[in-house]
Design a protein around this motif. Structure first.
Motif, PDB file in Angstrom:
ATOM      1  N   ALA A  99      -8.146 -27.388  -0.570  1.00  0.00           N
ATOM      2  CA  ALA A  99      -7.649 -28.363  -1.546  1.00  0.00           C
ATOM      3  C   ALA A  99      -6.379 -27.933  -2.278  1.00  0.00           C
ATOM      4  CB  ALA A  99      -8.741 -28.677  -2.572  1.00  0.00           C
ATOM      5  N   ILE A 100      -5.963 -26.680  -2.103  1.00  0.00           N
ATOM      6  CA  ILE A 100      -4.752 -26.206  -2.798  1.00  0.00           C
ATOM      7  C   ILE A 100      -3.776 -25.568  -1.822  1.00  0.00           C
ATOM      8  CG2 ILE A 100      -3.838 -24.712  -4.620  1.00  0.00           C
ATOM      9  CD1 ILE A 100      -6.565 -24.887  -5.993  1.00  0.00           C
ATOM     10  N   PRO A 102      -3.126 -25.627   1.501  1.00  0.00           N
ATOM     11  CA  PRO A 102      -2.328 -26.355   2.501  1.00  0.00           C
ATOM     12  C   PRO A 102      -1.137 -27.087   1.925  1.00  0.00           C
ATOM     13  CG  PRO A 102      -4.679 -26.760   2.812  1.00  0.00           C
ATOM     14  CD  PRO A 102      -4.537 -26.075   1.495  1.00  0.00           C
ATOM     15  N   TYR A 103      -1.259 -27.539   0.685  1.00  0.00           N
ATOM     16  CA  TYR A 103      -0.203 -28.357   0.101  1.00  0.00           C
ATOM     17  C   TYR A 103       0.960 -27.529  -0.439  1.00  0.00           C
ATOM     18  CZ  TYR A 103      -3.943 -31.693   0.569  1.00  0.00           C
ATOM     19  OH  TYR A 103      -4.939 -32.478   1.092  1.00  0.00           O
ATOM     20  N   GLN A 104       0.854 -26.199  -0.316  1.00  0.00           N
ATOM     21  CA  GLN A 104       1.959 -25.326  -0.694  1.00  0.00           C
ATOM     22  C   GLN A 104       2.679 -24.775   0.536  1.00  0.00           C
ATOM     23  OE1 GLN A 104      -0.971 -23.397  -3.709  1.00  0.00           O
ATOM     24  NE2 GLN A 104       1.022 -22.586  -4.180  1.00  0.00           N
ATOM     25  N   ASN A 105       2.225 -25.167   1.709  1.00  0.00           N
ATOM     26  CA  ASN A 105       2.855 -24.700   2.941  1.00  0.00           C
ATOM     27  C   ASN A 105       4.210 -25.375   3.104  1.00  0.00           C
ATOM     28  OD1 ASN A 105       3.488 -24.985   5.922  1.00  0.00           O
ATOM     29  ND2 ASN A 105       1.833 -23.480   5.977  1.00  0.00           N
ATOM     30  N   SER A 106       5.257 -24.575   3.173  1.00  0.00           N
ATOM     31  CA  SER A 106       6.617 -25.112   3.169  1.00  0.00           C
ATOM     32  C   SER A 106       6.908 -25.994   4.371  1.00  0.00           C
ATOM     33  CB  SER A 106       7.635 -23.968   3.109  1.00  0.00           C
ATOM     34  OG  SER A 106       7.531 -23.282   1.891  1.00  0.00           O
ATOM     35  N   ASN A 107       6.360 -25.646   5.534  1.00  0.00           N
ATOM     36  CA  ASN A 107       6.595 -26.475   6.717  1.00  0.00           C
ATOM     37  C   ASN A 107       5.989 -27.862   6.543  1.00  0.00           C
ATOM     38  OD1 ASN A 107       7.956 -24.454   8.133  1.00  0.00           O
ATOM     39  ND2 ASN A 107       6.063 -23.621   8.992  1.00  0.00           N
ATOM     40  N   LEU A 108       4.778 -27.908   5.983  1.00  0.00           N
ATOM     41  CA  LEU A 108       4.131 -29.196   5.746  1.00  0.00           C
ATOM     42  C   LEU A 108       4.892 -29.999   4.703  1.00  0.00           C
ATOM     43  CD1 LEU A 108       1.746 -31.167   6.021  1.00  0.00           C
ATOM     44  CD2 LEU A 108       0.563 -29.833   4.272  1.00  0.00           C
ATOM     45  N   VAL A 109       5.293 -29.351   3.623  1.00  0.00           N
ATOM     46  CA  VAL A 109       6.008 -30.044   2.554  1.00  0.00           C
ATOM     47  C   VAL A 109       7.322 -30.629   3.064  1.00  0.00           C
ATOM     48  CG1 VAL A 109       7.201 -29.717   0.362  1.00  0.00           C
ATOM     49  CG2 VAL A 109       4.949 -28.694   0.715  1.00  0.00           C
ATOM     50  N   ALA A 110       8.055 -29.852   3.851  1.00  0.00           N
ATOM     51  CA  ALA A 110       9.329 -30.327   4.384  1.00  0.00           C
ATOM     52  C   ALA A 110       9.132 -31.535   5.291  1.00  0.00           C
ATOM     53  CB  ALA A 110      10.030 -29.203   5.143  1.00  0.00           C
ATOM     54  N   LYS A 111       8.097 -31.493   6.097  1.00  0.00           N
ATOM     55  CA  LYS A 111       7.842 -32.608   7.019  1.00  0.00           C
ATOM     56  C   LYS A 111       7.437 -33.865   6.255  1.00  0.00           C
ATOM     57  CE  LYS A 111       5.386 -33.627  11.338  1.00  0.00           C
ATOM     58  NZ  LYS A 111       6.623 -33.834  12.110  1.00  0.00           N
ATOM     59  N   ILE A 112       6.576 -33.702   5.237  1.00  0.00           N
ATOM     60  CA  ILE A 112       6.168 -34.849   4.425  1.00  0.00           C
ATOM     61  C   ILE A 112       7.367 -35.463   3.717  1.00  0.00           C
ATOM     62  CG2 ILE A 112       4.906 -35.490   2.326  1.00  0.00           C
ATOM     63  CD1 ILE A 112       3.106 -35.303   4.724  1.00  0.00           C
ATOM     64  N   LYS A 125       2.277 -31.652  -6.720  1.00  0.00           N
ATOM     65  CA  LYS A 125       1.560 -31.650  -7.999  1.00  0.00           C
ATOM     66  C   LYS A 125       0.352 -32.573  -7.975  1.00  0.00           C
ATOM     67  CE  LYS A 125       5.299 -30.153 -11.039  1.00  0.00           C
ATOM     68  NZ  LYS A 125       6.184 -30.498 -12.170  1.00  0.00           N
ATOM     69  N   PHE A 126       0.474 -33.712  -7.308  1.00  0.00           N
ATOM     70  CA  PHE A 126      -0.651 -34.646  -7.238  1.00  0.00           C
ATOM     71  C   PHE A 126      -1.850 -33.992  -6.560  1.00  0.00           C
ATOM     72  CE2 PHE A 126      -3.116 -37.713  -4.746  1.00  0.00           C
ATOM     73  CZ  PHE A 126      -3.540 -38.569  -5.744  1.00  0.00           C
ATOM     74  N   TRP A 127      -1.636 -33.402  -5.383  1.00  0.00           N
ATOM     75  CA  TRP A 127      -2.741 -32.835  -4.619  1.00  0.00           C
ATOM     76  C   TRP A 127      -3.252 -31.533  -5.221  1.00  0.00           C
ATOM     77  CZ3 TRP A 127      -5.365 -35.830  -1.674  1.00  0.00           C
ATOM     78  CH2 TRP A 127      -4.744 -36.918  -1.060  1.00  0.00           C
ATOM     79  N   VAL A 128      -2.326 -30.705  -5.703  1.00  0.00           N
ATOM     80  CA  VAL A 128      -2.749 -29.434  -6.291  1.00  0.00           C
ATOM     81  C   VAL A 128      -3.543 -29.669  -7.572  1.00  0.00           C
ATOM     82  CG1 VAL A 128      -1.921 -27.312  -7.380  1.00  0.00           C
ATOM     83  CG2 VAL A 128      -0.955 -28.048  -5.205  1.00  0.00           C
ATOM     84  N   THR A 129      -3.183 -30.685  -8.341  1.00  0.00           N
ATOM     85  CA  THR A 129      -3.938 -31.019  -9.553  1.00  0.00           C
ATOM     86  C   THR A 129      -5.390 -31.329  -9.221  1.00  0.00           C
ATOM     87  OG1 THR A 129      -1.995 -31.829 -10.743  1.00  0.00           O
ATOM     88  CG2 THR A 129      -4.135 -32.635 -11.483  1.00  0.00           C
ATOM     89  N   LYS A 130      -5.614 -32.066  -8.132  1.00  0.00           N
ATOM     90  CA  LYS A 130      -6.985 -32.379  -7.719  1.00  0.00           C
ATOM     91  C   LYS A 130      -7.748 -31.097  -7.390  1.00  0.00           C
ATOM     92  CE  LYS A 130      -7.724 -35.891  -4.954  1.00  0.00           C
ATOM     93  NZ  LYS A 130      -8.521 -36.792  -5.787  1.00  0.00           N
ATOM     94  N   GLY A 131      -7.112 -30.191  -6.671  1.00  0.00           N
ATOM     95  CA  GLY A 131      -7.763 -28.942  -6.308  1.00  0.00           C
ATOM     96  C   GLY A 131      -8.035 -28.057  -7.510  1.00  0.00           C
ATOM     97  N   LEU A 132      -7.058 -27.941  -8.398  1.00  0.00           N
ATOM     98  CA  LEU A 132      -7.237 -27.105  -9.581  1.00  0.00           C
ATOM     99  C   LEU A 132      -8.290 -27.676 -10.529  1.00  0.00           C
ATOM    100  CD1 LEU A 132      -3.549 -26.080 -10.412  1.00  0.00           C
ATOM    101  CD2 LEU A 132      -5.325 -24.696  -9.342  1.00  0.00           C
ATOM    102  N   THR A 133      -8.389 -29.004 -10.578  1.00  0.00           N
ATOM    103  CA  THR A 133      -9.419 -29.630 -11.406  1.00  0.00           C
ATOM    104  C   THR A 133     -10.809 -29.231 -10.922  1.00  0.00           C
ATOM    105  OG1 THR A 133      -7.981 -31.514 -11.922  1.00  0.00           O
ATOM    106  CG2 THR A 133     -10.353 -31.837 -12.206  1.00  0.00           C
ATOM    107  N   ALA A 134     -10.991 -29.201  -9.601  1.00  0.00           N
ATOM    108  CA  ALA A 134     -12.273 -28.767  -9.039  1.00  0.00           C
ATOM    109  C   ALA A 134     -12.545 -27.302  -9.359  1.00  0.00           C
ATOM    110  CB  ALA A 134     -12.283 -28.993  -7.524  1.00  0.00           C
ATOM    111  N   ILE A 135     -11.521 -26.451  -9.230  1.00  0.00           N
ATOM    112  CA  ILE A 135     -11.683 -25.029  -9.526  1.00  0.00           C
ATOM    113  C   ILE A 135     -12.020 -24.807 -11.000  1.00  0.00           C
ATOM    114  CG2 ILE A 135     -10.422 -22.837  -9.711  1.00  0.00           C
ATOM    115  CD1 ILE A 135     -11.329 -23.485  -6.885  1.00  0.00           C
ATOM    116  N   GLU A 136     -11.369 -25.545 -11.880  1.00  0.00           N
ATOM    117  CA  GLU A 136     -11.641 -25.427 -13.322  1.00  0.00           C
ATOM    118  C   GLU A 136     -13.104 -25.756 -13.620  1.00  0.00           C
ATOM    119  OE1 GLU A 136     -10.258 -24.780 -17.406  1.00  0.00           O
ATOM    120  OE2 GLU A 136      -9.423 -24.309 -15.437  1.00  0.00           O
ATOM    121  N   GLU A 137     -13.631 -26.782 -12.965  1.00  0.00           N
ATOM    122  CA  GLU A 137     -15.032 -27.151 -13.164  1.00  0.00           C
ATOM    123  C   GLU A 137     -15.966 -26.059 -12.651  1.00  0.00           C
ATOM    124  OE1 GLU A 137     -16.517 -29.788 -14.774  1.00  0.00           O
ATOM    125  OE2 GLU A 137     -14.469 -30.018 -15.503  1.00  0.00           O
TER     126      GLU A 137
END
Length: 210
Positions: A99-100, A102-112, A125-137
């Motif tokens: 949840a966190i 994959p969304y920091q992988n530069s190759n994926l980010v560049a392609k998106i 930020k949208f996707w990482v926020t979802k992952g960090l929210t789960a980790i915080e819980e």
């Protein structure tokens, strides 16, 4: 038996450092696409880093490598003896992996960004926020000084690099996640975490892929 690591991601550096394991490092330049070379592809057909050579055996993927180190090097255990807690820590790590990370992988980010015509920072930020929210819980259930009580575990070596990377690379504000921020602050000044930090690596390898 000698250990050779081809490219050394942050979390693997932490595991090796905490366990005081000697190894030989072979750098793989991701900016030059050396992970796609014939030599590296024979080691890892997936053309991803890292790869670890142990004797005549090749191990791939950082989670599997860290589990191998944990099972074969008893110094500084990264998982507790209790089977339930071990499973909880592994689950925590997989939330970060799925949840966190994959969304920091530069190759994926560049392609998106290129094909999806999106602002990469807002997308991350949208996707990482979802992952960090789960980790915080999850930390509300388990945390002490670190992710799981007051002993460093595999959970900490997964969380610290990802949290620091989004803060440093993408100016992500961690203040809405006080437990994550507290754990990271408790870890960041420890000698092993300072030594493993991306800013202390000679080739800035985290700039291409966490």
């Amino acid at each position: 038996m000698e250990i050779t690591v081809l490219h050394l991601p942050w979390r693997v550096r932490l595991a090796l450092g905490l366990k005081k394991i000697d190894y030989k490092l072979v750098s793989i330049d991701l900016f030059k696409n050396e992970q796609k070379s014939e030599y590296y592809t024979k080691l890892n057909p997936n053309q991803r880093i890292p790869a670890l050579i142990f004797g005549d055996q090749i191990l791939i993927e950082s989670t599997a490598i860290i589990e191998f180190l944990e099972e074969n090097f008893s110094s500084y255990p990264l998982l507790p003896q209790d089977n339930i807690k071990r499973a909880q820590i592994r689950g925590f790590c997989q939330v970060i992996n799925s949840a966190i990370h994959p969304y920091q992988n530069s190759n994926l980010v560049a392609k998106i960004e290129k094909e999806g015509n999106m602002n990469k920072t807002e997308w991350i930020k949208f996707w990482v926020t979802k992952g960090l929210t789960a980790i915080e819980e999850l930390l509300k259930k388990y945390h002490g000084k670190y992710c799981f009580g007051d002993e460093i575990t595999m959970a900490d070596i997964f969380l610290a690099p990802q949290a620091q990377a989004v803060a440093e690379r993408f100016q992500f504000d961690l203040t809405p996640f006080p437990l994550i921020l507290s754990v990271v602050n408790n870890l960041k000044d420890l000698p092993e975490f300072i030594a493993a930090s991306s800013r202390n690596q000679p080739d800035n390898i985290e700039q291409a892929q966490i």
